[in-house]
Design a protein around this motif. Structure first.
Motif, PDB file in Angstrom:
ATOM      1  N   TYR A 149       0.853  -1.184   0.000  1.00  5.88           N
ATOM      2  CA  TYR A 149       0.000   0.000   0.000  1.00  5.88           C
ATOM      3  C   TYR A 149       0.892   1.238   0.000  1.00  5.88           C
ATOM      4  O   TYR A 149       1.485   1.594   1.020  1.00  5.88           O
ATOM      5  CB  TYR A 149      -0.896   0.006   1.235  1.00  5.88           C
ATOM      6  N   LEU A 150       0.977   1.890  -1.158  1.00  4.17           N
ATOM      7  CA  LEU A 150       1.805   3.080  -1.272  1.00  4.17           C
ATOM      8  C   LEU A 150       1.098   4.289  -0.670  1.00  4.17           C
ATOM      9  O   LEU A 150      -0.115   4.287  -0.460  1.00  4.17           O
ATOM     10  CB  LEU A 150       2.137   3.356  -2.735  1.00  4.17           C
ATOM     11  N   PRO A 277       0.268   4.833   5.191  1.00  4.18           N
ATOM     12  CA  PRO A 277       1.684   4.994   4.819  1.00  4.18           C
ATOM     13  C   PRO A 277       2.250   6.372   5.113  1.00  4.18           C
ATOM     14  O   PRO A 277       3.474   6.522   5.227  1.00  4.18           O
ATOM     15  CB  PRO A 277       1.671   4.736   3.298  1.00  4.18           C
ATOM     16  N   ASP A 278       1.392   7.391   5.226  1.00  6.72           N
ATOM     17  CA  ASP A 278       1.871   8.765   5.352  1.00  6.72           C
ATOM     18  C   ASP A 278       1.758   9.336   6.755  1.00  6.72           C
ATOM     19  O   ASP A 278       2.469  10.285   7.101  1.00  6.72           O
ATOM     20  CB  ASP A 278       1.091   9.676   4.397  1.00  6.72           C
ATOM     21  N   LEU A 304       0.069  11.574  13.892  1.00  6.73           N
ATOM     22  CA  LEU A 304       1.290  11.099  14.530  1.00  6.73           C
ATOM     23  C   LEU A 304       2.240  10.594  13.457  1.00  6.73           C
ATOM     24  O   LEU A 304       1.821  10.282  12.336  1.00  6.73           O
ATOM     25  CB  LEU A 304       0.959   9.978  15.517  1.00  6.73           C
ATOM     26  N   PRO A 305       3.537  10.518  13.747  1.00  4.64           N
ATOM     27  CA  PRO A 305       4.495  10.067  12.725  1.00  4.64           C
ATOM     28  C   PRO A 305       4.099   8.740  12.092  1.00  4.64           C
ATOM     29  O   PRO A 305       3.591   7.836  12.754  1.00  4.64           O
ATOM     30  CB  PRO A 305       5.803   9.962  13.513  1.00  4.64           C
ATOM     31  N   LYS A 306       4.386   8.638  10.806  1.00  2.60           N
ATOM     32  CA  LYS A 306       3.979   7.469  10.032  1.00  2.60           C
ATOM     33  C   LYS A 306       4.714   6.215  10.501  1.00  2.60           C
ATOM     34  O   LYS A 306       5.817   6.284  11.052  1.00  2.60           O
ATOM     35  CB  LYS A 306       4.254   7.712   8.553  1.00  2.60           C
ATOM     36  N   PRO A 307       4.141   5.044  10.244  1.00  8.57           N
ATOM     37  CA  PRO A 307       4.809   3.786  10.612  1.00  8.57           C
ATOM     38  C   PRO A 307       6.012   3.530   9.722  1.00  8.57           C
ATOM     39  O   PRO A 307       6.146   4.093   8.633  1.00  8.57           O
ATOM     40  CB  PRO A 307       3.718   2.737  10.413  1.00  8.57           C
ATOM     41  N   ASP A 308       6.882   2.651  10.187  1.00  7.31           N
ATOM     42  CA  ASP A 308       8.098   2.311   9.438  1.00  7.31           C
ATOM     43  C   ASP A 308       7.865   1.234   8.387  1.00  7.31           C
ATOM     44  O   ASP A 308       8.729   1.003   7.543  1.00  7.31           O
ATOM     45  CB  ASP A 308       9.186   1.822  10.410  1.00  7.31           C
ATOM     46  N   SER A 309       6.709   0.575   8.447  1.00  6.95           N
ATOM     47  CA  SER A 309       6.432  -0.521   7.526  1.00  6.95           C
ATOM     48  C   SER A 309       5.143  -0.258   6.768  1.00  6.95           C
ATOM     49  O   SER A 309       4.252   0.467   7.238  1.00  6.95           O
ATOM     50  CB  SER A 309       6.314  -1.847   8.291  1.00  6.95           C
ATOM     51  N   VAL A 439       6.032  -4.819   5.283  1.00  7.31           N
ATOM     52  CA  VAL A 439       7.317  -4.684   4.590  1.00  7.31           C
ATOM     53  C   VAL A 439       7.955  -3.359   4.986  1.00  7.31           C
ATOM     54  O   VAL A 439       7.280  -2.320   4.980  1.00  7.31           O
ATOM     55  CB  VAL A 439       7.115  -4.729   3.065  1.00  7.31           C
ATOM     56  N   PRO A 440       9.238  -3.353   5.353  1.00  4.38           N
ATOM     57  CA  PRO A 440       9.883  -2.074   5.685  1.00  4.38           C
ATOM     58  C   PRO A 440       9.724  -1.067   4.550  1.00  4.38           C
ATOM     59  O   PRO A 440      10.004  -1.368   3.389  1.00  4.38           O
ATOM     60  CB  PRO A 440      11.353  -2.476   5.881  1.00  4.38           C
ATOM     61  N   ALA A 441       9.268   0.126   4.887  1.00  4.74           N
ATOM     62  CA  ALA A 441       9.041   1.154   3.872  1.00  4.74           C
ATOM     63  C   ALA A 441      10.323   1.508   3.134  1.00  4.74           C
ATOM     64  O   ALA A 441      10.296   1.866   1.957  1.00  4.74           O
ATOM     65  CB  ALA A 441       8.438   2.400   4.529  1.00  4.74           C
ATOM     66  N   SER A 442      11.448   1.377   3.806  1.00  3.18           N
ATOM     67  CA  SER A 442      12.732   1.733   3.201  1.00  3.18           C
ATOM     68  C   SER A 442      13.118   0.815   2.046  1.00  3.18           C
ATOM     69  O   SER A 442      13.971   1.160   1.229  1.00  3.18           O
ATOM     70  CB  SER A 442      13.830   1.715   4.261  1.00  3.18           C
ATOM     71  N   SER A 443      12.466  -0.358   1.968  1.00  3.75           N
ATOM     72  CA  SER A 443      12.811  -1.308   0.905  1.00  3.75           C
ATOM     73  C   SER A 443      11.947  -1.136  -0.334  1.00  3.75           C
ATOM     74  O   SER A 443      12.101  -1.888  -1.298  1.00  3.75           O
ATOM     75  CB  SER A 443      12.676  -2.743   1.428  1.00  3.75           C
ATOM     76  N   ILE A 444      11.051  -0.165  -0.327  1.00  6.87           N
ATOM     77  CA  ILE A 444      10.111   0.040  -1.438  1.00  6.87           C
ATOM     78  C   ILE A 444      10.420   1.354  -2.138  1.00  6.87           C
ATOM     79  O   ILE A 444      10.548   2.398  -1.503  1.00  6.87           O
ATOM     80  CB  ILE A 444       8.662   0.032  -0.927  1.00  6.87           C
ATOM     81  N   THR A 445      10.540   1.291  -3.453  1.00  5.83           N
ATOM     82  CA  THR A 445      10.810   2.472  -4.269  1.00  5.83           C
ATOM     83  C   THR A 445       9.668   2.680  -5.248  1.00  5.83           C
ATOM     84  O   THR A 445       9.238   1.736  -5.913  1.00  5.83           O
ATOM     85  CB  THR A 445      12.123   2.319  -5.057  1.00  5.83           C
TER      86      THR A 445
END
Length: 470
Positions: A149-150, A277-278, A304-309, A439-445
Motif C-alpha cells: 500500500y503506497l 503509509p503517510d 502522529l508520525p507514520k509507521p516504518d512498515s 514490509v519495511p518502507a525503506s525497501s520500497i521504491t
C-alpha cells in the motif's frame, strides 16, 4: 477560513455505479479553485484476479466506461482525476485512456502512472516469508502477487509535474485524496496534523455513496430519501484543515452527522491509531457538526508520525472453488431443503470424504451459520416459517475434477429428491487466498512516469527531475 481544494468521491469499488460521478463532475465544473475527482476501484483481491487476461480486459473496459462519463467535462473544466484503476497494468491503462480521448474527441490529458507497489521480483519470497503478518500458514510456492500500500506523495508529485490524470495500482485508499491535498497546499512530509486531515477526508469519501447514506440505510430505523439516486460525496478542505462534506444538489441520499460517523468508524480498528503509509491518524477527538441540509463539518483530527512498515497484501493460488445452488418453494420448503442437505452430506461423506463441505439453507440459516453451514438437522431452530429457500453447497480442492463431481451430485437432486427442486446453478472458479505482511518502507521504491505526446517521461521521486526517453 478559506476553501483550498474540492474533491469528489466517484467510485467506492470496481463495480460501482457509472452515472453517479457525472453529478459530482457537473457540480465541480461550475465552481472554481483546485478540483479533483477520485476513483477508488481496487479491492484487496482485485490485483490477483486481474492477472487473468480476460479478467484484466474486463476491468479495463469498466474503467474506460467509468471515465468516459466524466472525462470530456473534466478536461474542459480543469478538473483533475486520480484513481487506483491501474490494477496490474497501469502503463496499459494510461495508453487506453489516450485512445479513449480520441474516441470521445476531447483534449488529450497528461497521464501520470505511479508504480512500485508490485513487489514480486523485488522483495525475495524468502524475505516475505519472514516478515510479520498473518500469512504464516500460506504456501509461498503458490504466491501470485504481493502489493504494498503506497502513500500519497508520489500522487502529489505527479500533479506537481502537470498531470491531468494520475493512475496508480495498489495505494492506500485515503491517499487518493491526500495526494491532491499535498500537491495543492505543498505539505511537508512531517506536517502530521495536515496529513491527518487529508487522510480523514480520503477515508470519508473513499467508499462513494456509503457516506451519503448508502451503507447507513435501514427503512425501519434509519430511512434515507431517494436511495435509488444517491448523490456521491464532495469534500471541501480548508486552509485550516477542516473538512466540509456535501453532495450534489437534487440527488438522493443524505449527508448527516449520523451517516458521517458511521463512515468515520468504517474499517477502523483503533480510532486513536489508524495506520496509513503517510501518517498515523488519531480520530479520537474528531468533532462532527451538521451545518445545513446535507452539509457536515468534520474537524480536529490529529496526526502522529507514520509507521516504518507498509502493509502488503499477498495472494496465493489455492485450487478450485465450487458452488451449487438449488431452490425449494411452497409448503414445507424449508424441511425439503434441510432434507436435501442431509442427502448431500451423507453422499459426500462416502463419495468425497476428502472435500470440505459447507451447506447453507438460504432463507433460514446462512449468514448466521457456522463455518460449515447451518445448524445440525436435530436443532432446526428456524424451520417451519420459510416457503422459499435455496440450498447452497460449497467446497474447494486442488482437484478440479473432484470439485466438479460434487457439484454434479448436487445437481442430481433434480430427480432424486426431495420433491420440487429447481433452478440449479453451478459455478467453478479458481480459488485465491490472501494474507498480509508488513514490509519495511525503506525497501520500497516508487516510480512515476508521465505520458505526453506518445512518450513516457520518467520522473525521479527523489530528485523531482523529468528525463524524457524517446
Amino acid at each position: 477560513m478559506k476553501i483550498r481544494l474540492k474533491v469528489g468521491g466517484c467510485a467506492g469499488f470496481a463495480g460501482d455505479r457509472y452515472d453517479a460521478a457525472l453529478a459530482v463532475a457537473q457540480t465541480l465544473a461550475i465552481e472554481d479553485g483546485p478540483r479533483f475527482l477520485v476513483f477508488e476501484t481496487l479491492a484487496e483481491r482485485t490485483l490477483a484476479l486481474s492477472q487473468d487476461p480476460s479478467a484484466r480486459a474486463a476491468r479495463q473496459r469498466m474503467m474506460l466506461k467509468r471515465l468516459s462519463v466524466v472525462l470530456p467535462l473534466c478536461m474542459a473544466s480543469g478538473i483533475k482525476i486520480v484513481g487506483n484503476f491501474g490494477s496490474w497494468t497501469p502503463h496499459e491503462t494510461a495508453s487506453a485512456i489516450a485512445d479513449l480521448c480520441n474516441t470521445l474527441d476531447c483534449a488529450q490529458p497528461k497521464v501520470a502512472v505511479v508504480t512500485g507497489d508490485d513487489l514480486i521480483g523485488k522483495v525475495p519470497v524468502d524475505v516475505l516469508k519472514t516478515l510479520p503478518g498473518d500469512a504464516e500458514h500460506e504456501d509461498f510456492n503458490r504466491l501470485i502477487s504481493a502489493n504494498a500500500y503506497l502513500g500519497a506523495f508520489p500522487i502529489a508529485e505527479a500533479f506537481d509535474h502537470g498531470a491531468d490524470i494520475v493512475v496508480t495500482g495498489r495505494i492506500a485508499d485515503p491517499a487518493l485524496v491526500l495526494g491532491p491535498m499535498i500537491h495543492t497546499l505543498q505539505l511537508a512530509p512531517n506536517h502530521w496534523d495536515a496529513l491527518a486531515c487529508g487522510t480523514l477526508a480520503g477515508h470519508l469519501i473513499e467508499c462513494g455513496g456509503q457516506v451519503s447514506g448508502g451503507y447507513f440505510a435501514d427503512p425501519v430505523t434509519k430511512p434515507v430519501p431517494n436511495l435509488a439516486w444517491i448523490g456521491f460525496p464532495i469534500v471541501d478542505i480548508t486552509d485550516d484543515f477542516i473538512c466540509h462534506l456535501r453532495k450534489p444538489e437534487n440527488t438522493g441520499g443524505c449527508i448527516t452527522r449520523q451517516t458521517v460517523i458511521e463512515q468515520l468508524l468504517y474499517e477502523i480498528h483503533d480510532p486513536a491509531a489508524y495506520l496509513t503509509p503517510d501518517v498515523v491518524l488519531d480520530l479520537s477527538q474528531v468533532t462532527v457538526t451538521e451545518c445545513g441540509q446535507d452539509k457536515v463539518l468534520v474537524s480536529s483530527p490529529k496526526g502522529l508520525p507514520k509507521p516504518d512498515s507498509l502493509k502488503t497484501t499477498l495472494c496465493f493460488e489455492a485450487g478450485w472453488y465450487g458452488e451449487t445452488e438449488i431452490s425449494y418453494a411452497g409448503l414445507h420448503a424449508d424441511s425439503r431443503g434441510l432434507l436435501a442437505i442431509e442427502v448431500i452430506r451423507e453422499r459426500a461423506a462416502m463419495l468425497f470424504p476428502d472435500l470440505p463441505l459447507r451447506c447453507d439453507l438460504v432463507g433460514v440459516s446462512s449468514v448466521f451459520a457456522s463455518n460449515v453451514g447451518m445448524a445440525p438437522p436435530d436443532d432446526p431452530e428456524w424451520l417451519g416459517n420459510s416457503h422459499d429457500v435455496r440450498v447452497r453447497v460449497a467446497t474447494f480442492s486442488d482437484d478440479k475434477a473432484q470439485v466438479a463431481a460434487l457439484c454434479a451430485d448436487v445437481e442430481a437432486l433434480y430427480t432424486n429428491g426431495p420433491a420440487g427442486g429447481g433452478g440449479v446453478r453451478i459455478q467453478l472458479t479458481p480459488r485465491i487466498t490472501t494474507g498480509s505482511v508488513m514490509v519495511p518502507a525503506s525497501s520500497i521504491t516508487t516510480q512515476i512516469a508521465m505520458y505526453c505526446n506518445g512518450k513516457a517521461i520518467e520522473i525521479s521521486p527523489v530528485r523531482q527531475e523529468a528525463i524524457c526517453h524517446d
